[in-house]
Design a protein around this motif. Structure first.
Motif, PDB file in Angstrom:
ATOM      1  N   ASN A  17      17.656   5.337  -3.763  1.00  0.00           N
ATOM      2  CA  ASN A  17      17.496   5.850  -2.401  1.00  0.00           C
ATOM      3  C   ASN A  17      17.665   7.361  -2.346  1.00  0.00           C
ATOM      4  OD1 ASN A  17      17.102   3.251  -1.626  1.00  0.00           O
ATOM      5  ND2 ASN A  17      19.012   3.013  -0.502  1.00  0.00           N
ATOM      6  N   HIS A  18      18.569   7.891  -3.156  1.00  0.00           N
ATOM      7  CA  HIS A  18      18.823   9.336  -3.136  1.00  0.00           C
ATOM      8  C   HIS A  18      17.633  10.123  -3.667  1.00  0.00           C
ATOM      9  CE1 HIS A  18      21.513  12.811  -2.884  1.00  0.00           C
ATOM     10  NE2 HIS A  18      20.969  13.221  -4.022  1.00  0.00           N
ATOM     11  N   PHE A  19      16.949   9.557  -4.646  1.00  0.00           N
ATOM     12  CA  PHE A  19      15.831  10.272  -5.259  1.00  0.00           C
ATOM     13  C   PHE A  19      14.478   9.686  -4.846  1.00  0.00           C
ATOM     14  CE2 PHE A  19      19.374  11.261  -8.194  1.00  0.00           C
ATOM     15  CZ  PHE A  19      19.329  12.649  -8.097  1.00  0.00           C
ATOM     16  N   GLY A  20      14.325   9.416  -3.571  1.00  0.00           N
ATOM     17  CA  GLY A  20      13.010   9.118  -3.007  1.00  0.00           C
ATOM     18  C   GLY A  20      12.598   7.667  -2.982  1.00  0.00           C
ATOM     19  N   GLY A  21      13.551   6.737  -3.132  1.00  0.00           N
ATOM     20  CA  GLY A  21      13.209   5.320  -3.045  1.00  0.00           C
ATOM     21  C   GLY A  21      12.406   4.803  -4.216  1.00  0.00           C
ATOM     22  N   LYS A  22      12.516   5.452  -5.347  1.00  0.00           N
ATOM     23  CA  LYS A  22      11.748   5.065  -6.526  1.00  0.00           C
ATOM     24  C   LYS A  22      12.401   3.889  -7.264  1.00  0.00           C
ATOM     25  CE  LYS A  22       8.755   8.518  -6.231  1.00  0.00           C
ATOM     26  NZ  LYS A  22       7.314   8.322  -6.037  1.00  0.00           N
ATOM     27  N   ARG A  23      11.585   3.124  -7.974  1.00  0.00           N
ATOM     28  CA  ARG A  23      12.091   2.066  -8.849  1.00  0.00           C
ATOM     29  C   ARG A  23      12.375   2.668 -10.214  1.00  0.00           C
ATOM     30  NH1 ARG A  23       9.832  -1.921 -12.295  1.00  0.00           N
ATOM     31  NH2 ARG A  23       7.756  -1.049 -11.974  1.00  0.00           N
ATOM     32  N   LEU A  24      13.520   2.309 -10.798  1.00  0.00           N
ATOM     33  CA  LEU A  24      13.926   2.877 -12.075  1.00  0.00           C
ATOM     34  C   LEU A  24      13.509   1.960 -13.221  1.00  0.00           C
ATOM     35  CD1 LEU A  24      17.518   4.175 -11.178  1.00  0.00           C
ATOM     36  CD2 LEU A  24      15.314   5.335 -10.955  1.00  0.00           C
ATOM     37  N   SER A  25      12.695   2.488 -14.123  1.00  0.00           N
ATOM     38  CA  SER A  25      12.227   1.729 -15.289  1.00  0.00           C
ATOM     39  C   SER A  25      12.853   2.345 -16.538  1.00  0.00           C
ATOM     40  CB  SER A  25      10.698   1.787 -15.368  1.00  0.00           C
ATOM     41  OG  SER A  25      10.226   1.108 -16.499  1.00  0.00           O
ATOM     42  N   LEU A  26      13.666   1.576 -17.236  1.00  0.00           N
ATOM     43  CA  LEU A  26      14.433   2.090 -18.370  1.00  0.00           C
ATOM     44  C   LEU A  26      13.522   2.421 -19.553  1.00  0.00           C
ATOM     45  CD1 LEU A  26      17.269   2.699 -19.431  1.00  0.00           C
ATOM     46  CD2 LEU A  26      17.438   0.313 -20.167  1.00  0.00           C
ATOM     47  N   LEU A  27      13.599   3.682 -20.000  1.00  0.00           N
ATOM     48  CA  LEU A  27      12.807   4.144 -21.142  1.00  0.00           C
ATOM     49  C   LEU A  27      13.637   4.254 -22.414  1.00  0.00           C
ATOM     50  CD1 LEU A  27      10.881   7.123 -19.469  1.00  0.00           C
ATOM     51  CD2 LEU A  27       9.906   4.901 -20.088  1.00  0.00           C
ATOM     52  N   TYR A  28      14.877   4.681 -22.266  1.00  0.00           N
ATOM     53  CA  TYR A  28      15.677   5.004 -23.449  1.00  0.00           C
ATOM     54  C   TYR A  28      17.146   4.723 -23.168  1.00  0.00           C
ATOM     55  CZ  TYR A  28      16.829   7.575 -27.751  1.00  0.00           C
ATOM     56  OH  TYR A  28      17.250   7.914 -29.018  1.00  0.00           O
ATOM     57  N   LYS A  29      17.833   4.171 -24.163  1.00  0.00           N
ATOM     58  CA  LYS A  29      19.262   3.877 -24.044  1.00  0.00           C
ATOM     59  C   LYS A  29      19.915   4.272 -25.361  1.00  0.00           C
ATOM     60  CE  LYS A  29      22.379   0.015 -22.840  1.00  0.00           C
ATOM     61  NZ  LYS A  29      22.745   0.388 -21.466  1.00  0.00           N
ATOM     62  N   GLY A  30      20.869   5.205 -25.275  1.00  0.00           N
ATOM     63  CA  GLY A  30      21.469   5.748 -26.480  1.00  0.00           C
ATOM     64  C   GLY A  30      22.074   4.699 -27.383  1.00  0.00           C
ATOM     65  N   HIS A 347      16.606 -10.245   9.599  1.00  0.00           N
ATOM     66  CA  HIS A 347      17.171  -8.887   9.634  1.00  0.00           C
ATOM     67  C   HIS A 347      17.693  -8.418   8.268  1.00  0.00           C
ATOM     68  CE1 HIS A 347      17.960  -9.998  14.076  1.00  0.00           C
ATOM     69  NE2 HIS A 347      16.865  -9.258  14.011  1.00  0.00           N
ATOM     70  N   VAL A 348      17.156  -8.972   7.184  1.00  0.00           N
ATOM     71  CA  VAL A 348      17.631  -8.527   5.863  1.00  0.00           C
ATOM     72  C   VAL A 348      17.201  -7.090   5.576  1.00  0.00           C
ATOM     73  CG1 VAL A 348      17.781 -10.811   4.834  1.00  0.00           C
ATOM     74  CG2 VAL A 348      15.611  -9.568   4.767  1.00  0.00           C
ATOM     75  N   ASP A 349      16.098  -6.640   6.182  1.00  0.00           N
ATOM     76  CA  ASP A 349      15.615  -5.287   5.930  1.00  0.00           C
ATOM     77  C   ASP A 349      16.499  -4.227   6.560  1.00  0.00           C
ATOM     78  OD1 ASP A 349      14.773  -6.480   8.285  1.00  0.00           O
ATOM     79  OD2 ASP A 349      13.032  -5.189   8.511  1.00  0.00           O
ATOM     80  N   SER A 350      17.422  -4.629   7.447  1.00  0.00           N
ATOM     81  CA  SER A 350      18.330  -3.668   8.069  1.00  0.00           C
ATOM     82  C   SER A 350      19.658  -3.557   7.317  1.00  0.00           C
ATOM     83  CB  SER A 350      18.616  -4.061   9.530  1.00  0.00           C
ATOM     84  OG  SER A 350      19.254  -5.323   9.606  1.00  0.00           O
ATOM     85  N   ASP A 358      12.282  -3.896  -2.282  1.00  0.00           N
ATOM     86  CA  ASP A 358      13.164  -5.037  -2.553  1.00  0.00           C
ATOM     87  C   ASP A 358      12.644  -6.323  -1.930  1.00  0.00           C
ATOM     88  OD1 ASP A 358      15.131  -3.574  -3.975  1.00  0.00           O
ATOM     89  OD2 ASP A 358      15.940  -2.823  -2.091  1.00  0.00           O
ATOM     90  N   LEU A 359      11.830  -6.220  -0.885  1.00  0.00           N
ATOM     91  CA  LEU A 359      11.392  -7.411  -0.156  1.00  0.00           C
ATOM     92  C   LEU A 359      10.544  -8.346  -1.018  1.00  0.00           C
ATOM     93  CD1 LEU A 359      10.499  -5.910   3.357  1.00  0.00           C
ATOM     94  CD2 LEU A 359      12.586  -7.096   2.667  1.00  0.00           C
ATOM     95  N   ILE A 360       9.936  -7.814  -2.065  1.00  0.00           N
ATOM     96  CA  ILE A 360       9.094  -8.652  -2.926  1.00  0.00           C
ATOM     97  C   ILE A 360       9.926  -9.739  -3.600  1.00  0.00           C
ATOM     98  CG2 ILE A 360       7.678  -8.672  -5.014  1.00  0.00           C
ATOM     99  CD1 ILE A 360       6.563  -6.018  -4.241  1.00  0.00           C
ATOM    100  N   GLU A 361      11.125  -9.375  -4.051  1.00  0.00           N
ATOM    101  CA  GLU A 361      12.031 -10.346  -4.682  1.00  0.00           C
ATOM    102  C   GLU A 361      13.371 -10.300  -3.949  1.00  0.00           C
ATOM    103  OE1 GLU A 361      11.812  -8.854  -8.751  1.00  0.00           O
ATOM    104  OE2 GLU A 361      10.588 -10.596  -9.273  1.00  0.00           O
TER     105      GLU A 361
END
Length: 444
Positions: A17-30, A347-350, A358-361
């Motif tokens: 939510n802070h960075f524009g409502g984007k979905r985070l897709s993991l690319l790299y994990k140390g 009212h789950v969207d509120s 998120d509404l898709i799943e």
């Protein structure tokens, strides 16, 4: 084995939510791919907007590159620190990814106010940066792990296409639906629930989907006494061909633990089909047998074939003991009458941090799942009998994601109604089928 993030659902949603409502897709994990910044950049450059999350013993910090990382090219970097549910940020300025991740430091003449040193498992920053992020005055932070995410649109073209196809399939199935055994032409679904839960809004939403535009036939309000004071039976015309759809939604006065709600004795009359459309409810007493809206000998088509309890997701935790007792009492009456019933969570969207993506799943979202389990625990509904919807309230245009939730809930209600019809006594079904055949042949 799939690589998963260390972020909790809550922390992930805060960052999304802070960075524009984007979905985070993991690319790299140390801890999986290694703490080698060169390898990290090979994997994470040219991926679009990118979020790097660093975990230490006491902190979650990181960097956001809106333009993403590109080899030897400058990008605007925003640093952040996530502490419990609060996030602070600091605009670091223009950095190349090689500078940010301490790759070839000598060649690129890196400044020292912020660096991610994967090889030595530490983050180095100056005191001013620490202060701007609200961190303790310690210039070096040890890295336990770090992750890099690609920031994607929550609803990409592929997902939207899938939603539209599912919506089309659901509409087709509901338009061509035939009640079990053709015992009735239209299924009657009674909407029951506390005042203001969203019963009338659900009817309006269903009608909107089939009309092809947002409609508000049933009045909707938010006051404590509700809007629906009459018993209404709504048939819905299909906007495609104008024919009536094979179901009727029945709206009633809301339930209340105080005065002003639906009289409990009226429920059995509604279930049996004794109450006519537009009957004016009296919260203090049930319908009289000599009332002009009382039906003496209702047939199966007049009866309720499925009951849908409607609950506001934001109010479940505040249900009084009186309301819980009342709902459980109604459920017992439904079981005794053989009427199948389901639950609808509105009212789950509120809810906090829930986004359109998120509404898709929606049933997999942690806070929504918690609400579903609360309904199960407090009221006894099986999780499989609870649907989640987002009604149309202030929108002007239809949304295919919302439509899918609404249509899926309606389909579940029709399945429940089929269970009711199939469970009718054999003798009753036989008589009904004989009447249907006689009517079809024009016999009296």
């Amino acid at each position: 084995m799939a690589v998963t993030t260390r972020l909790t659902w809550l922390h992930e949603k805060i960052l999304q939510n802070h960075f524009g409502g984007k979905r985070l897709s993991l690319l790299y994990k140390g801890s999986v791919h290694g703490f080698h910044n060169g390898v990290l950049l090979d994997r994470c450059c040219n991926q679009g907007p990118t979020l790097t999350v660093i975990y230490s013993e006491d902190h979650i910090i990181g960097a956001y590159a809106e333009e993403g990382y590109q080899e030897r090219k400058y990008a605007s970097i925003i640093l952040f620190a996530l502490q419990e549910t609060k996030i602070s940020e600091w605009k670091l300025g223009l950095y190349t990814p090689e500078t940010l991740f301490c790759c070839d430091v000598a060649k690129y003449n890196s400044p020292t106010n912020f660096q991610i040193d994967g090889r030595n498992r530490k983050v180095i920053m100056d005191l001013k940066t620490m202060e701007n992020l609200g961190l303790a005055q310690n210039c070096t932070i040890s890295i336990q792990d770090y992750e890099v995410f690609r920031c994607e649109d929550s609803l990409d073209e592929r997902k939207i296409k899938g939603v539209i196809e599912l919506r089309k399939s659901l509409l087709s199935a509901l338009r061509t639906y035939e009640p079990y055994g053709s015992l009735v032409q239209q299924i009657r679904i009674l909407l029951l629930g506390p005042i203001g839960a969203g019963k009338s809004s659900f009817f309006n939403s269903v009608r909107s989907v089939f009309q092809g535009h947002v409609t508000h036939q049933a009045l909707v309000g938010t006051n404590t006494t509700g809007i629906s004071e009459k018993y209404r039976t709504y048939s819905i015309r299909d906007g495609k061909d104008g024919k009536y759809l094979p179901f009727i939604l029945c709206d009633s006065l809301g339930l209340s633990e105080k005065e002003g709600g639906l009289c409990m004795d009226d429920i059995s009359y509604i279930l049996n089909g004794n109450i006519r459309d537009r009957y004016q409810f009296n919260p203090m007493e049930s319908i009289k047998l000599n009332h002009h809206d009382y039906i003496d000998s209702p047939s199966l088509k007049d009866r309720i074939h499925c009951v849908a309890f409607v609950f506001d997701a934001s109010s479940i935790e505040y249900f009084s003991s009186q309301m819980i007792v009342k709902i459980k009492r109604i459920r017992r009456e439904l079981v005794n009458a053989g009427v199948v019933h389901v639950a609808l969570l509105t009212h789950v969207d509120s809810m906090d941090l829930i986004t359109k993506g998120d509404l898709i799943e929606i049933e997999r979202c942690v806070p929504v799942r918690s609400k579903l389990e609360e309904v199960q625990r407090k009221l006894g509904f099986a999780l499989s009998d609870i649907s989640v919807v987002s009604n149309y309230s202030s929108e002007w245009e239809l949304d295919p994601v919302k439509d899918v939730l609404i249509l899926s809930a309606l389909r579940r209600m029709l399945w429940a109604a089929d269970d009711f019809l199939e469970d009718l006594p054999f003798e009753q079904i036989g008589n009904l089928r004989e009447e249907i055949i006689n009517c079809a042949q024009g016999k009296k």
